[in-house]
Design a protein around this motif. Sequence first.
Motif, PDB file in Angstrom:
ATOM      1  N   LEU A  79       0.827  -1.205   0.000  1.00 18.95           N
ATOM      2  CA  LEU A  79       0.000   0.000   0.000  1.00 18.95           C
ATOM      3  C   LEU A  79       0.859   1.252   0.000  1.00 18.95           C
ATOM      4  N   GLU A  80       1.885   1.265   0.841  1.00 20.71           N
ATOM      5  CA  GLU A  80       2.770   2.437   0.889  1.00 20.71           C
ATOM      6  C   GLU A  80       3.429   2.682  -0.462  1.00 20.71           C
ATOM      7  N   GLN A  81       3.946   1.627  -1.066  1.00 20.05           N
ATOM      8  CA  GLN A  81       4.622   1.785  -2.348  1.00 20.05           C
ATOM      9  C   GLN A  81       3.660   2.326  -3.408  1.00 20.05           C
ATOM     10  N   ALA A  82       2.454   1.761  -3.477  1.00 28.06           N
ATOM     11  CA  ALA A  82       1.477   2.212  -4.463  1.00 28.06           C
ATOM     12  C   ALA A  82       1.030   3.644  -4.177  1.00 28.06           C
ATOM     13  N   TRP A  83       0.846   3.964  -2.901  1.00 31.85           N
ATOM     14  CA  TRP A  83       0.401   5.300  -2.475  1.00 31.85           C
ATOM     15  C   TRP A  83       1.410   6.355  -2.904  1.00 31.85           C
ATOM     16  N   MET A  84       2.683   6.088  -2.631  1.00 31.41           N
ATOM     17  CA  MET A  84       3.715   7.071  -2.938  1.00 31.41           C
ATOM     18  C   MET A  84       3.970   7.163  -4.441  1.00 31.41           C
ATOM     19  N   MET A  85       3.947   6.037  -5.137  1.00 34.39           N
ATOM     20  CA  MET A  85       4.175   6.056  -6.579  1.00 34.39           C
ATOM     21  C   MET A  85       3.066   6.807  -7.304  1.00 34.39           C
ATOM     22  N   ALA A  86       1.844   6.739  -6.762  1.00 36.30           N
ATOM     23  CA  ALA A  86       0.718   7.427  -7.377  1.00 36.30           C
ATOM     24  C   ALA A  86       0.661   8.901  -6.994  1.00 36.30           C
ATOM     25  N   GLY A  87       1.535   9.316  -6.070  1.00 33.85           N
ATOM     26  CA  GLY A  87       1.529  10.711  -5.638  1.00 33.85           C
ATOM     27  C   GLY A  87       0.283  11.086  -4.871  1.00 33.85           C
ATOM     28  N   ARG A  88      -0.261  10.115  -4.115  1.00 34.85           N
ATOM     29  CA  ARG A  88      -1.511  10.354  -3.399  1.00 34.85           C
ATOM     30  C   ARG A  88      -1.356  11.368  -2.270  1.00 34.85           C
ATOM     31  N   GLY A  89      -0.178  11.431  -1.678  1.00 32.13           N
ATOM     32  CA  GLY A  89       0.026  12.312  -0.533  1.00 32.13           C
ATOM     33  C   GLY A  89       1.019  11.698   0.437  1.00 32.13           C
ATOM     34  N   ASP A  90       0.970  12.150   1.674  1.00 32.60           N
ATOM     35  CA  ASP A  90       1.889  11.652   2.693  1.00 32.60           C
ATOM     36  C   ASP A  90       1.425  10.288   3.206  1.00 32.60           C
ATOM     37  N   PHE A  91       2.402   9.466   3.598  1.00 28.24           N
ATOM     38  CA  PHE A  91       2.121   8.137   4.151  1.00 28.24           C
ATOM     39  C   PHE A  91       3.048   7.923   5.336  1.00 28.24           C
ATOM     40  N   LEU A  92       2.475   7.700   6.511  1.00 27.09           N
ATOM     41  CA  LEU A  92       3.284   7.426   7.696  1.00 27.09           C
ATOM     42  C   LEU A  92       2.748   6.192   8.392  1.00 27.09           C
ATOM     43  N   LEU A  93       3.630   5.246   8.633  1.00 29.68           N
ATOM     44  CA  LEU A  93       3.314   4.048   9.404  1.00 29.68           C
ATOM     45  C   LEU A  93       3.966   4.187  10.772  1.00 29.68           C
ATOM     46  N   VAL A  94       3.149   4.226  11.809  1.00 27.47           N
ATOM     47  CA  VAL A  94       3.626   4.310  13.188  1.00 27.47           C
ATOM     48  C   VAL A  94       3.374   2.957  13.832  1.00 27.47           C
ATOM     49  N   THR A  95       4.398   2.355  14.394  1.00 27.96           N
ATOM     50  CA  THR A  95       4.192   1.059  15.039  1.00 27.96           C
ATOM     51  C   THR A  95       4.567   1.103  16.511  1.00 27.96           C
TER      52      THR A  95
END
Length: 240
Positions: A79-95
Amino acid sequence: MNDQASNIVILTGAGVSAESGLGTFRDVGGIWAKFDPMKLATPEGYAEDPDGVLEFYSARRENLIGARPNGAHLALAGLEQAWMMAGRGDFLLVTQNIDDLHEQAGSAGLIHMHGELLKTRCTACGHVFADREALALTRICPSCGHAGGLRPHVVWFGEMPLGLDPIYEALARADLFVAIGTSCTVWPAAGFVQEARAAGAWTVELSLEPGEVSALFDERHYGPATQIVPDWVRRLAGSD
């Protein structure tokens, strides 16, 4: 779901790694049901019995080294890879997890708010370094040469979580907030859904069962992480 979402923040807890063979903490039969967290996960416990604490985390290290990411980790990395490649916006995973399974799966925009088990910190000089060896008081810090001051780079009870400033900044901009495999009972993570709602984000809970703040989520799905996380990711992709 809001298909115009551009900035996403995802919070993961122990439930996302449980199917990789890593124990949860607060569930029935979890780690803190078998061990006393006040003796093994506090600065005071470490000061009283450093050998016992280091032995506990060394065993957990050994267990982690043999673990592999499951379908939930892989779905989030994809999901992160697709999100960033599509230029959807910011993506942050907090664990909240101290394992490295998100990294193994390929996640990049990641904050370990409770630290990382495969890193060691020197209490004498503060140096943090990648480390897979067993912890012991006889080991020497590679930075300052001090012996007896090495501890796991994890956040114990009573200590401040890591990365809170960038986390809160991301929550203030979030259009979509997702909590996965966490009961949302430990602060400050317990308040993240409220922060995201205040910013106008759509909120989603993906968990084995409802948590204490489930009513605050706009969308809720329950079941094993390896089922519900990939399913949700596919639905999100289908809404584009």
